[in-house]
Write a protein that holds these residues in place. Sequence first.
Motif, PDB file in Angstrom:
ATOM      1  N   LEU A  34       1.594  -0.744   2.158  1.00 48.59           N
ATOM      2  CA  LEU A  34       1.909  -0.309   0.559  1.00 48.59           C
ATOM      3  C   LEU A  34       0.934  -0.776  -0.442  1.00 48.59           C
ATOM      4  CD1 LEU A  34       5.517  -0.001   0.582  1.00 48.59           C
ATOM      5  CD2 LEU A  34       4.371   1.653   1.305  1.00 48.59           C
ATOM      6  N   ASP A  35       0.260  -1.662   0.376  1.00 47.03           N
ATOM      7  CA  ASP A  35      -0.689  -2.809  -0.313  1.00 47.03           C
ATOM      8  C   ASP A  35      -1.910  -2.084  -0.177  1.00 47.03           C
ATOM      9  OD1 ASP A  35       1.211  -4.446  -1.631  1.00 47.03           O
ATOM     10  OD2 ASP A  35       1.476  -5.724   0.289  1.00 47.03           O
ATOM     11  N   ARG A  36      -2.795  -1.197   0.457  1.00 43.16           N
ATOM     12  CA  ARG A  36      -3.592  -0.612   1.039  1.00 43.16           C
ATOM     13  C   ARG A  36      -3.212   0.627  -0.141  1.00 43.16           C
ATOM     14  NH1 ARG A  36      -4.862  -1.817   6.975  1.00 43.16           N
ATOM     15  NH2 ARG A  36      -3.998  -3.823   7.437  1.00 43.16           N
ATOM     16  N   PHE A  57      -3.285  13.212  -2.551  1.00 40.79           N
ATOM     17  CA  PHE A  57      -2.540  12.263  -2.872  1.00 40.79           C
ATOM     18  C   PHE A  57      -4.569  11.214  -3.659  1.00 40.79           C
ATOM     19  CE2 PHE A  57      -0.104  13.917   1.143  1.00 40.79           C
ATOM     20  CZ  PHE A  57       0.591  13.975  -0.162  1.00 40.79           C
ATOM     21  N   ASP A  58      -4.007  10.005  -3.914  1.00 36.28           N
ATOM     22  CA  ASP A  58      -5.224   9.100  -4.301  1.00 36.28           C
ATOM     23  C   ASP A  58      -5.288   8.344  -3.448  1.00 36.28           C
ATOM     24  OD1 ASP A  58      -7.129   7.773  -5.286  1.00 36.28           O
ATOM     25  OD2 ASP A  58      -5.779   7.116  -7.369  1.00 36.28           O
ATOM     26  N   ALA A  59      -6.977   8.738  -3.131  1.00 39.23           N
ATOM     27  CA  ALA A  59      -6.971   8.472  -1.844  1.00 39.23           C
ATOM     28  C   ALA A  59      -8.102   6.986  -1.953  1.00 39.23           C
ATOM     29  CB  ALA A  59      -8.050   8.793  -1.464  1.00 39.23           C
ATOM     30  N   ASP A  60      -7.725   6.665  -3.452  1.00 36.87           N
ATOM     31  CA  ASP A  60      -8.154   4.664  -3.715  1.00 36.87           C
ATOM     32  C   ASP A  60      -7.697   3.994  -3.918  1.00 36.87           C
ATOM     33  OD1 ASP A  60     -10.917   5.554  -3.323  1.00 36.87           O
ATOM     34  OD2 ASP A  60     -10.955   6.808  -5.037  1.00 36.87           O
ATOM     35  N   THR A  61      -6.111   4.287  -4.225  1.00 37.23           N
ATOM     36  CA  THR A  61      -5.050   3.615  -5.312  1.00 37.23           C
ATOM     37  C   THR A  61      -3.855   3.606  -4.189  1.00 37.23           C
ATOM     38  OG1 THR A  61      -4.930   4.946  -7.345  1.00 37.23           O
ATOM     39  CG2 THR A  61      -3.026   3.457  -6.652  1.00 37.23           C
TER      40      THR A  61
END
Length: 746
Positions: free
Chosen positions: A157-159, A187-191
Amino acid sequence: MAQRTIRIRGARTHNLKSLDLDVPRGRITVFVGVSGSGKSSLVFDTVAAEAGHQLNETFPPFTRNRLPRWSRPEVDWIDGLSPVVVIDQRRLGGNARSTVGTATDAWTYLRLLFSRVGTPYVGESNHFSFNDPAGMCPACHGLGEVVVSAVERFLDLDRSLKEGAILLPGFGDGGYWYDRYADIGEFDADTPLREWTAPQRDALLYGGERAARLGGGLPKDYEGVVDRFERIYLHTPDQLSDRKREVIARFTRSDGCPDCCGDRLKPESRRVTVGGRTIGELARMEIAELAEWVTGVTEPAVAPVVAALRARLDAMVTIGLGYLCLGRATTTLSGGESQRVKTVKHLGSSLIEMLYVFDEPTVGLHPVDVAAMTTLLEQLRDKGNTVLVVEHDPAVMAVADRIVEIGPAGGERGGELVFQGTFAGLRRAATPTAAALTRRRRVVVSPRTPRSHHRVAGATRNNLRNVTVDIPAGVLTVLTGVAGSGKSSLAAELLAQHDGVVVDQRPVGASRRSTPVTYTGVATAIRRLFARRTGLPAGLFSPNSAGGCPDCGGLGIVYTDLAFLDGQETVCATCRGRRFTAEVLGRRVDGLSIADVDDLTVAEAVDRLDEPAVVAALGHLAEVGLGYLRLGQPLSTLSGGECQRVKIAKELREAAGPTLYVLDEPTTGLHLRDIDTLLDVLDGLVERGHTVVVIEHHLDVVRRADWLVDLGPGPGRHGGRILYQGPVAGIAGTATARALRDDPQA
């Protein structure tokens, strides 16, 4: 007139030195000696092997091909043998379908009982067999468990997705599946996933309705990560590759079958009752309780079945297994429990003049339970059988009619007869065992101070009763209690709640190619030394690689399969047993070829090889008392105690920083004298800052502990509580306290 002795002449198996010995028939003979002295080579690999081979020879060749193979021992001759029953410490089958009930045949009687007087009637006894299609649960195929996705391991979850938040293979940036999730726009690939909403994470994982609730740009055929994983890895009928197996092991777990809830049987069979109980309920009942329940089945038609079942259950209670249940998987049993399960089959036998061979039958038994085992040995003898026992426990020596000590030391310095006579005579003799028996051992009066604690909170595993306990860090703690009291369960909880290293009783890899130096990793340092000094690649100095003799594959011997006859091993004519090519054997370091190094003992290699990395690594083997082993000696020739210490040496070599070590009965296979060496090793670990927790019954280890946790008061449902925790000197009122008080060596 029947011969009254087993006569052995010129026994040379392994390290035996042309040993001559007469063993009385119809008696209990206990074989003692330090680890590696040759006890097992004499009893198992010579006497039992020859008895087994000669019995097999009475059958036709076709039948012999389907019987267990016995390697003929190196011996001039043996006579006076009987058919042999070997009861060793090998764990019972690694088959998930094997249970205590099936291994003891008690389940067979229980199935028969339910098929005859159970209501409603569903069919013959195979309808109550979880190994038969007629009876097994269709959902789990009779295993009682199903493999399910460990979804909690799928995501970090931290990535973010771009940083590899989906931990499954192929889902990282650039992976085959990555664009199915990162590029669809929803889906937001950077968050980082931790910042996503819960519905978004659910949609990513499960798709379907959860994805539909999000709306937006998810395609109609969107497949969640979990569904995709299960389709690829769990629902494909193809044979699994090693890579797929590794992925499945990492990202799945076993859960109880949702259909049968662990009963393993089909619905119709699960509903049948006898005396108001289903067969599943009886499978979960402790054997001691089940033995009492069986007496309530009074239908005359099944009286013989009830009698046979009750006899088998009573035998298990007698031998100290009353805390187990018939549904317990044999893969979860300790070596000592496995040995006692095997013994149960022979308690009711009416055969006489048999040869029974036991390997440390007191393993896993608390001192207060040893009397039950010695009584069993006496019963087998009194029926007219010959009983041979390899054992280190003085209580077993005390009931022997004859003691035979092999020694005086281990390895090349053993293999000789150093004593035979009575137990009283042994105590007066000048032998290693006699010296150990007469040594007095005291409780530690100044225990070390712990630096902190490892807390185990609310443990309910198996029979533990919501146990909370603090295990001190930086000292030696011993977990004690009668067999089945909860020691192993507490140790398992400790490891589940805190990272640690386990040194258990499971056998080390014992192939022909596996040696103490390959297992511990020392072989790599030796090959690098030769490579650096000779300029050749390190791989050439491995018999399992390019440098191995091509004609024997680096084994040194050639095996010829003779079909239904025993296979034949001959020394390789090309390398003459040296295992390497001529080119490799011609390269030397300090006058030694790589094959010469294999012939050195650990102690000799420490003196001869001028290489700090090699000397340091070999030092760990010497430190655990294995300096007499040859570097190239196959692990298959080592005793149980030697294998246990090889494991410890491996962990010593790999230790980095303060570590929690949990050892499961490390005195298994150890002579009384060798226990002092083991204790020095454990003390050395503590002095280096490690935490050592030992499950142990041996009172010498208990006395040396800084901290004691005693569980009980009984086994199974009668145990699972902490009776005492504190310094050893303070324990009172428990079975362990009584054993310490009454020990003649105290």
